[in-house]
Design a protein around this motif. Structure first.
Motif, PDB file in Angstrom:
ATOM      1  N   CYS A   3       0.831  -1.215   0.000  1.00 30.11           N
ATOM      2  CA  CYS A   3       0.000   0.000   0.000  1.00 30.11           C
ATOM      3  C   CYS A   3       0.858   1.254   0.000  1.00 30.11           C
ATOM      4  CB  CYS A   3      -0.908  -0.021   1.238  1.00 30.11           C
ATOM      5  SG  CYS A   3      -2.166  -1.314   1.194  1.00 30.11           S
ATOM      6  N   SER A   4       1.963   1.234   0.703  1.00 34.55           N
ATOM      7  CA  SER A   4       2.841   2.404   0.740  1.00 34.55           C
ATOM      8  C   SER A   4       3.408   2.709  -0.642  1.00 34.55           C
ATOM      9  CB  SER A   4       3.979   2.172   1.739  1.00 34.55           C
ATOM     10  OG  SER A   4       3.486   1.941   3.030  1.00 34.55           O
ATOM     11  N   VAL A   5       3.801   1.664  -1.345  1.00 38.35           N
ATOM     12  CA  VAL A   5       4.374   1.851  -2.682  1.00 38.35           C
ATOM     13  C   VAL A   5       3.354   2.483  -3.618  1.00 38.35           C
ATOM     14  CG1 VAL A   5       5.220   0.627  -4.716  1.00 38.35           C
ATOM     15  CG2 VAL A   5       6.103   0.043  -2.450  1.00 38.35           C
ATOM     16  N   TRP A   6       2.163   1.927  -3.631  1.00 42.44           N
ATOM     17  CA  TRP A   6       1.176   2.426  -4.621  1.00 42.44           C
ATOM     18  C   TRP A   6       0.508   3.732  -4.218  1.00 42.44           C
ATOM     19  CZ3 TRP A   6       1.394   0.936  -9.353  1.00 42.44           C
ATOM     20  CH2 TRP A   6       1.952  -0.303  -9.654  1.00 42.44           C
ATOM     21  N   LEU A   7       0.496   4.018  -2.920  1.00 40.11           N
ATOM     22  CA  LEU A   7       0.018   5.341  -2.517  1.00 40.11           C
ATOM     23  C   LEU A   7       1.010   6.430  -2.915  1.00 40.11           C
ATOM     24  CD1 LEU A   7      -1.564   4.654   1.004  1.00 40.11           C
ATOM     25  CD2 LEU A   7      -2.746   5.279  -1.117  1.00 40.11           C
ATOM     26  N   SER A   8       2.285   6.127  -2.788  1.00 43.35           N
ATOM     27  CA  SER A   8       3.309   7.097  -3.217  1.00 43.35           C
ATOM     28  C   SER A   8       3.456   7.135  -4.732  1.00 43.35           C
ATOM     29  CB  SER A   8       4.653   6.775  -2.564  1.00 43.35           C
ATOM     30  OG  SER A   8       5.094   5.486  -2.969  1.00 43.35           O
ATOM     31  N   PHE A   9       2.993   6.093  -5.392  1.00 45.63           N
ATOM     32  CA  PHE A   9       3.103   6.048  -6.863  1.00 45.63           C
ATOM     33  C   PHE A   9       2.281   7.156  -7.526  1.00 45.63           C
ATOM     34  CE2 PHE A   9       0.686   4.707 -10.624  1.00 45.63           C
ATOM     35  CZ  PHE A   9       1.713   4.631 -11.565  1.00 45.63           C
ATOM     36  N   VAL A  10       1.077   7.382  -7.025  1.00 46.87           N
ATOM     37  CA  VAL A  10       0.169   8.322  -7.709  1.00 46.87           C
ATOM     38  C   VAL A  10       0.754   9.719  -7.806  1.00 46.87           C
ATOM     39  CG1 VAL A  10      -2.097   9.389  -7.640  1.00 46.87           C
ATOM     40  CG2 VAL A  10      -1.851   6.948  -7.114  1.00 46.87           C
ATOM     41  N   PRO A  11       1.170  10.371  -6.700  1.00 48.01           N
ATOM     42  CA  PRO A  11       1.735  11.724  -6.856  1.00 48.01           C
ATOM     43  C   PRO A  11       3.054  11.736  -7.628  1.00 48.01           C
ATOM     44  CG  PRO A  11       1.983  10.964  -4.605  1.00 48.01           C
ATOM     45  CD  PRO A  11       1.097   9.971  -5.283  1.00 48.01           C
ATOM     46  N   THR A  12       3.848  10.691  -7.430  1.00 47.20           N
ATOM     47  CA  THR A  12       5.127  10.638  -8.161  1.00 47.20           C
ATOM     48  C   THR A  12       4.886  10.489  -9.651  1.00 47.20           C
ATOM     49  OG1 THR A  12       6.112   9.560  -6.237  1.00 47.20           O
ATOM     50  CG2 THR A  12       7.350   9.490  -8.287  1.00 47.20           C
ATOM     51  N   TYR A  13       3.925   9.674 -10.017  1.00 46.62           N
ATOM     52  CA  TYR A  13       3.610   9.452 -11.431  1.00 46.62           C
ATOM     53  C   TYR A  13       3.088  10.728 -12.082  1.00 46.62           C
ATOM     54  CZ  TYR A  13       1.499   7.204 -15.534  1.00 46.62           C
ATOM     55  OH  TYR A  13       1.157   6.835 -16.817  1.00 46.62           O
ATOM     56  N   LEU A  14       2.228  11.440 -11.345  1.00 45.62           N
ATOM     57  CA  LEU A  14       1.645  12.654 -11.907  1.00 45.62           C
ATOM     58  C   LEU A  14       2.674  13.763 -12.069  1.00 45.62           C
ATOM     59  CD1 LEU A  14      -1.750  12.769  -9.978  1.00 45.62           C
ATOM     60  CD2 LEU A  14      -1.363  12.111 -12.360  1.00 45.62           C
ATOM     61  N   SER A  15       3.697  13.782 -11.235  1.00 43.23           N
ATOM     62  CA  SER A  15       4.708  14.840 -11.307  1.00 43.23           C
ATOM     63  C   SER A  15       5.857  14.496 -12.241  1.00 43.23           C
ATOM     64  CB  SER A  15       5.258  15.129  -9.907  1.00 43.23           C
ATOM     65  OG  SER A  15       5.887  13.974  -9.378  1.00 43.23           O
ATOM     66  N   SER A  16       5.835  13.323 -12.815  1.00 40.44           N
ATOM     67  CA  SER A  16       6.917  12.901 -13.707  1.00 40.44           C
ATOM     68  C   SER A  16       6.553  13.197 -15.150  1.00 40.44           C
ATOM     69  CB  SER A  16       7.201  11.407 -13.540  1.00 40.44           C
ATOM     70  OG  SER A  16       7.548  11.109 -12.210  1.00 40.44           O
ATOM     71  N   LYS A  17       7.581  13.257 -16.017  1.00 39.36           N
ATOM     72  CA  LYS A  17       7.389  13.502 -17.435  1.00 39.36           C
ATOM     73  C   LYS A  17       8.219  12.513 -18.237  1.00 39.36           C
ATOM     74  CE  LYS A  17       6.590  18.493 -17.053  1.00 39.36           C
ATOM     75  NZ  LYS A  17       7.053  19.845 -17.497  1.00 39.36           N
ATOM     76  N   GLY A  18       7.703  12.228 -19.423  1.00 42.88           N
ATOM     77  CA  GLY A  18       8.464  11.388 -20.340  1.00 42.88           C
ATOM     78  C   GLY A  18       8.655   9.984 -19.836  1.00 42.88           C
ATOM     79  N   LYS A  19       9.864   9.504 -20.052  1.00 43.23           N
ATOM     80  CA  LYS A  19      10.139   8.122 -19.667  1.00 43.23           C
ATOM     81  C   LYS A  19      10.265   7.958 -18.165  1.00 43.23           C
ATOM     82  CE  LYS A  19      15.172   8.445 -20.278  1.00 43.23           C
ATOM     83  NZ  LYS A  19      16.327   7.913 -21.035  1.00 43.23           N
ATOM     84  N   SER A  20      10.352   9.077 -17.435  1.00 44.14           N
ATOM     85  CA  SER A  20      10.384   8.989 -15.977  1.00 44.14           C
ATOM     86  C   SER A  20       9.082   8.394 -15.445  1.00 44.14           C
ATOM     87  CB  SER A  20      10.614  10.370 -15.360  1.00 44.14           C
ATOM     88  OG  SER A  20      11.850  10.897 -15.772  1.00 44.14           O
ATOM     89  N   MET A  21       7.971   8.675 -16.123  1.00 45.74           N
ATOM     90  CA  MET A  21       6.700   8.106 -15.713  1.00 45.74           C
ATOM     91  C   MET A  21       6.735   6.587 -15.840  1.00 45.74           C
ATOM     92  SD  MET A  21       4.182  10.852 -17.618  1.00 45.74           S
ATOM     93  CE  MET A  21       2.697  10.182 -16.886  1.00 45.74           C
ATOM     94  N   VAL A  22       7.329   6.119 -16.906  1.00 51.66           N
ATOM     95  CA  VAL A  22       7.428   4.667 -17.128  1.00 51.66           C
ATOM     96  C   VAL A  22       8.320   4.034 -16.064  1.00 51.66           C
ATOM     97  CG1 VAL A  22       8.095   2.884 -18.772  1.00 51.66           C
ATOM     98  CG2 VAL A  22       7.056   5.010 -19.587  1.00 51.66           C
ATOM     99  N   VAL A  23       9.437   4.718 -15.754  1.00 51.32           N
ATOM    100  CA  VAL A  23      10.363   4.197 -14.750  1.00 51.32           C
ATOM    101  C   VAL A  23       9.674   4.095 -13.384  1.00 51.32           C
ATOM    102  CG1 VAL A  23      12.498   4.680 -13.494  1.00 51.32           C
ATOM    103  CG2 VAL A  23      12.397   5.023 -15.964  1.00 51.32           C
ATOM    104  N   VAL A  24       8.890   5.109 -13.043  1.00 51.24           N
ATOM    105  CA  VAL A  24       8.179   5.105 -11.760  1.00 51.24           C
ATOM    106  C   VAL A  24       7.224   3.922 -11.682  1.00 51.24           C
ATOM    107  CG1 VAL A  24       6.451   6.354 -10.392  1.00 51.24           C
ATOM    108  CG2 VAL A  24       8.398   7.572 -11.351  1.00 51.24           C
ATOM    109  N   GLU A  25       6.501   3.673 -12.785  1.00 49.24           N
ATOM    110  CA  GLU A  25       5.544   2.571 -12.755  1.00 49.24           C
ATOM    111  C   GLU A  25       6.259   1.221 -12.696  1.00 49.24           C
ATOM    112  OE1 GLU A  25       1.381   1.234 -14.934  1.00 49.24           O
ATOM    113  OE2 GLU A  25       2.529   2.964 -15.665  1.00 49.24           O
ATOM    114  N   ILE A  26       7.341   1.056 -13.435  1.00 50.51           N
ATOM    115  CA  ILE A  26       8.099  -0.212 -13.395  1.00 50.51           C
ATOM    116  C   ILE A  26       8.654  -0.440 -11.991  1.00 50.51           C
ATOM    117  CG2 ILE A  26      10.162  -1.380 -14.245  1.00 50.51           C
ATOM    118  CD1 ILE A  26       9.710  -0.039 -16.923  1.00 50.51           C
TER     119      ILE A  26
END
Length: 887
Positions: A825-848
């Protein structure tokens, strides 16, 4: 009389007095010589005998050619009777060509058997003295007298005035119109003006062409900071009122506007000093390299005088090295003491001139001009004395032989500022004006046009022709002159055509050449309205043949844009760097602009370079590392699954639903492998599969965890006596939980794929220097529904596991599931804001990273303790030990 001699300069009163003394000595010598010729008598007649030239004929073309003489005596002596300094006439020798052009045209017409056969065209030429009184006087002379002045009485029928050719000055022309307009006599003008008078026929193009040419010329060279000089009269005011709005509309500013006075009394030093001060300050402005001079030829005289007084040694001062742009009304003239001043200052000047053609016959005619062979010419002696600085002998009085005119002097020896052997534009207009009148007369007297023009069938006698009857034919006239050019009038009674642009090349002997470098004609065909050959221009030597620059401040380099300075004209500005992401690839741009979508600005912001195509590839270190980590994690998961299969009959494997454990390990294996869909070039298939696959597989994994925790709780409750939970403990419960929970996620993903499936796209804007190849979710709402449902399952699993963590059991999985779901739960709760603030391939890296981390958390926290016992503590993995620990 109006004499525009503008004298005086900053700190130049002493040179001015010296010049005045020289002028007084020169005037005294001239006055003595003139009085000797006049028998020592001073002329007290308020109207002196005009200079004139008369030749009889059936029809007379009158000419009042202004600016030929400047008679200082007639005005200054009468205004200041106590002063005898300037009671002498000074002639502008150059304007004598205008007189000769009229005479030459009449001579050609009379010698041409195809024009006015058996009819002699005559002329009567007067000088206006550049004075309103003399203009009115000469008009009366043309209308009413032959040899004696009898106003309003025509005493000689031989003089049949048919048309009048006016002078160069606006005022002279309109003074003529006051009288001649009453008799509707055609007036052929050789200057242009905005005012329209019905009897005027202009032998020069519309002045609007000249305004267009000035603007096009300034824009061609990029001159945006200029000075304006204009005569202080109605024509100068009209010029400024017309030109200044055009300058502003075309991004050009006037640094200053200086009016050149029409008249100055040379004995008033203070007045001249004040006027010179204003002009001197503008000329010395180093930022202003380009000046536009509008006015009649006296404007040149005023400028030369101002510059001379600021530099009396007659040495060129580099502060005055400018680009002078002269209008067609202006000409280089020299008279009096100006004859000894050179014209090198105006080297490289640009001038608009009335179009003219070279006439070899006119040059031969000029070579034959001689005082002894010219009859009736009242101008030639004055011209000869002024041009050659000599005096004709007076037989009635003894005179010094030095400085006598011999009559053998040659016109071609004179510098061009005194006299030109080639026909100037103004003379060419006079020449064409005579031909226009001659062709109009020829048209009236030809048999085919007689009835149309006169409205009568009987033959019209020559002496009965009235000047006003010339208008219908003259308005529609069209003819070819002797130079082969077609001449005709527009509806506004202006000759068709435009202006030539010439470059003035000067020489130390006070002569110059006119080099045609272009033209301007707004009525020309498309693409030919303006033309200039920049390579032919000879700039002033101090410019080193490099095109001069005339701007308020230096040009903004590429990579910068203009920023207006507060309180100053728009041509004065600062240069500021382009904003981030914009460029300017030319100098002096008003605004920066963005690059095309597939390009980005370079570091200097003066150009665009192609963007690099970016996606998380296997070749780059980050992509390779993540792929390697996913494969290693998959391998570990496979080993764990193999270990559990190998020890499937051991108590620790059988204790927590062996089939559910296998399903969870297989789901985790697929979770690790699903991360590989996010690496590599996104395509239609990978974009379509990556998010739904990830969502469904993770839902299965979390459902298995939820089923495990519920199984623990159900097993504990089933051990109580009389409990009804016994029937639910088994595969039926776990299978129902896993299938139902996973089925909901499958339904959500199916709806997503059917309504708005993900697709590949190019992101041109998220990262300035990159084109990001990415997968667009299609429906963001469905994407977060997938994540939200998966999070809901994880929270439910965490709550149930947390509640069951302390239940007594020999091997209670609930406590390990609690830690794993807390991490998940901690990982995926932190995923949402991190994913939204990322651009380009950084978004893909965050999700992987989130996929790998959460999957690894489940694998480690749930299966590491079991693997530890199975592999390292096998003695604990038996039934006896299991029962002992349970008891």
């Amino acid at each position: 009389m109006r004499a525009a001699l503008c004298l005086g300069a900053v700190g130049a009163q002493q040179p001015l007095r010296q010049w005045g003394q020289q002028r007084q000595q020169e005037s005294g010598r001239r006055r003595a010589q003139q009085q000797t010729r006049l028998g020592g008598r001073r002329r007290n007649n308020p109207f002196p005998v005009p200079h004139e030239w008369y030749q009889p004929g059936e029809f007379i073309v009158g000419g009042v050619l202004s600016q030929s003489f400047y008679n200082f005596y007639e005005i200054l002596y009468k205004e200041h009777p106590s002063k005898n300094l300037f009671d002498v006439s000074y002639m502008v020798p150059k304007f004598y060509q205008h007189v000769l052009a009229l005479v030459f045209a009449v001579k050609e017409v009379n010698e041409n058997p195809n024009i006015l056969p058996n009819i002699t065209l005559g002329f009567h030429i007067y000088d206006s003295y550049y004075d309103a009184r003399m203009t009115y006087r000469t008009n009366l002379d043309l209308l009413f007298k032959m040899h004696r002045f009898v106003p309003n009485y025509k005493c000689d029928t031989q003089k049949n005035l048919i048309a009048i050719i006016g002078g160069l000055g606006h005022d002279t022309t309109f003074h003529m119109a006051d009288t001649l307009g009453l008799y509707k006599i055609p007036q052929v003008r050789v200057e242009s003006d905005a005012n329209q008078v019905p009897s005027f026929y202009r032998m020069v193009p519309n002045e609007a062409h000249q305004f267009v040419g000035i603007i096009r010329l300034l824009k061609h060279f990029g001159w945006t900071w200029i000075g304006l000089f204009a005569m202080n009269d109605n024509s100068g005011e009209h010029f400024l009122q017309t030109l200044e709005p055009l300058l502003s509309q075309n991004g050009i500013c006037s640094a200053f506007t200086q009016r050149i006075p029409e008249q100055l009394h040379i004995d008033n030093v203070d007045e001249m000093h004040d006027i010179a001060l204003n002009m001197y300050v503008g000329i010395r402005d180093n930022k202003v390299t380009t000046f536009i001079v509008y006015g009649e030829s006296l404007a040149i005289t005023a400028l030369r005088t101002i510059i001379f007084l600021s530099d009396p040694t007659n040495k060129e001062n580099t502060s005055f090295i400018k680009v002078w742009i002269f209008t067609a009304q202006t000409d280089f003239i020299s008279m009096g003491l100006l004859k000894v001043w050179n014209v090198l200052l105006f080297q490289g000047s640009l001038s608009f001139t009335i179009h003219s053609q070279n006439l070899p016959a006119f040059k031969e005619f000029l070579q034959s001009v001689n005082p002894s062979r010219t009859q009736g010419d009242g101008f030639i002696k004055g011209f000869w004395e002024q041009a050659f600085d000599c005096i004709f002998p007076n037989l009635d009085a003894p005179m010094d032989v030095s400085g006598m005119c011999t009559g053998e002097e040659r016109l071609q020896s004179l510098p061009r500022s005194l006299f030109e052997m080639s026909m100037t534009g103004h003379s060419y207009s006079i020449y064409n004006g005579v031909y226009a009148v001659a062709h109009a007369l020829h048209g009236i007297h030809s048999p085919r046009s007689k009835q149309r023009a006169m409205g009568k069938s009987e033959r019209l006698k020559l002496q009965d022709l009235e000047p006003w009857q010339l208008h219908p034919v003259l308005h529609d006239i069209s003819f070819n002159n002797s130079a082969g050019e077609t001449m005709s009038f527009t509806d506004q009674r202006e000759v068709e055509g435009g202006f030539d642009i010439v470059n003035i090349v000067t020489f130390p002997n006070r002569s110059f050449l006119r080099l045609k470098i272009g033209w301007v004609d707004s009525d020309a065909a498309d693409g030919k309205e303006f033309s200039i050959n920049e390579d032919m221009i000879m700039w002033h030597n101090d410019f080193n043949q490099v095109m001069p620059i005339s701007v308020c401040n230096d040009y903004c380099c590429a990579g910068y844009q203009k920023k207006r300075k507060e309180g100053q004209k728009f041509c004065c500005y600062d240069c500021t760097p382009c904003p981030e992401g914009k460029i300017s690839n030319q100098s002096d741009m008003d605004d920066c602009f963005g690059c095309p979508e597939d390009q980005h600005a370079n570091k200097k912001k003066n150009g665009c370079i192609p963007k690099t195509i970016k996606f998380l590839s296997y070749e780059e270190p980050l992509g390779f590392s993540l792929a390697s980590l996913a494969l290693c994690s998959s391998l570990i998961t496979t080993l764990v699954l193999g270990t559990f299969v190998q020890h499937k009959d051991t108590p620790i494997v059988k204790a927590n639903n062996r089939d559910l454990t296998y399903a969870l390990l297989i789901a985790l294996l697929l979770c690790f492998l699903s991360s590989l869909l996010f690496i590599g070039h996104p395509g239609k298939v990978t974009c379509l599969l990556r998010q739904p696959t990830f969502g469904i597989i993770f839902s299965v994994a979390v459902s298995c965890v939820l089923a495990k925790t519920i199984t623990v709780v159900a097993a504990f409750m089933a051990t109580k006596p009389g409990s009804s939970m016994r029937k639910w403990v088994g595969k039926r419960l776990t299978n129902s939980i896993v299938l139902s929970c996973s089925l909901i996620e499958v339904i959500i993903c199916s709806g997503w794929l059917m309504t708005s499936p993900p697709f590949p796209a190019l992101d041109m804007h998220s990262v300035m220097e990159e084109i990001i190849v990415q997968c667009i979710e299609g429906s963001v709402t469905m994407f977060y529904c997938v994540l939200g449902y998966m999070g809901l399952l994880a929270i439910a699993s965490f709550i149930v596991a947390f509640a069951a963590r302390k239940l007594p059991d020999s091997f209670n999985e609930a406590k390990f599931i609690t830690f794993s779901m807390l991490l998940f739960c901690s990982v995926w709760l932190s995923f949402v804001p991190t994913y939204l603030s990322s651009k380009g391939k950084s978004m893909v890296v965050v999700e992987i990273f989130s996929i790998l981390t959460s999957s690894a958390g489940l694998l480690v926290f749930i299966f590491a303790p079991k693997c530890y016992i199975i592999i390292l503590k096998p003695e604990l993995n038996n039934r006896e030990q299991f029962l002992r620990r349970r008891m």
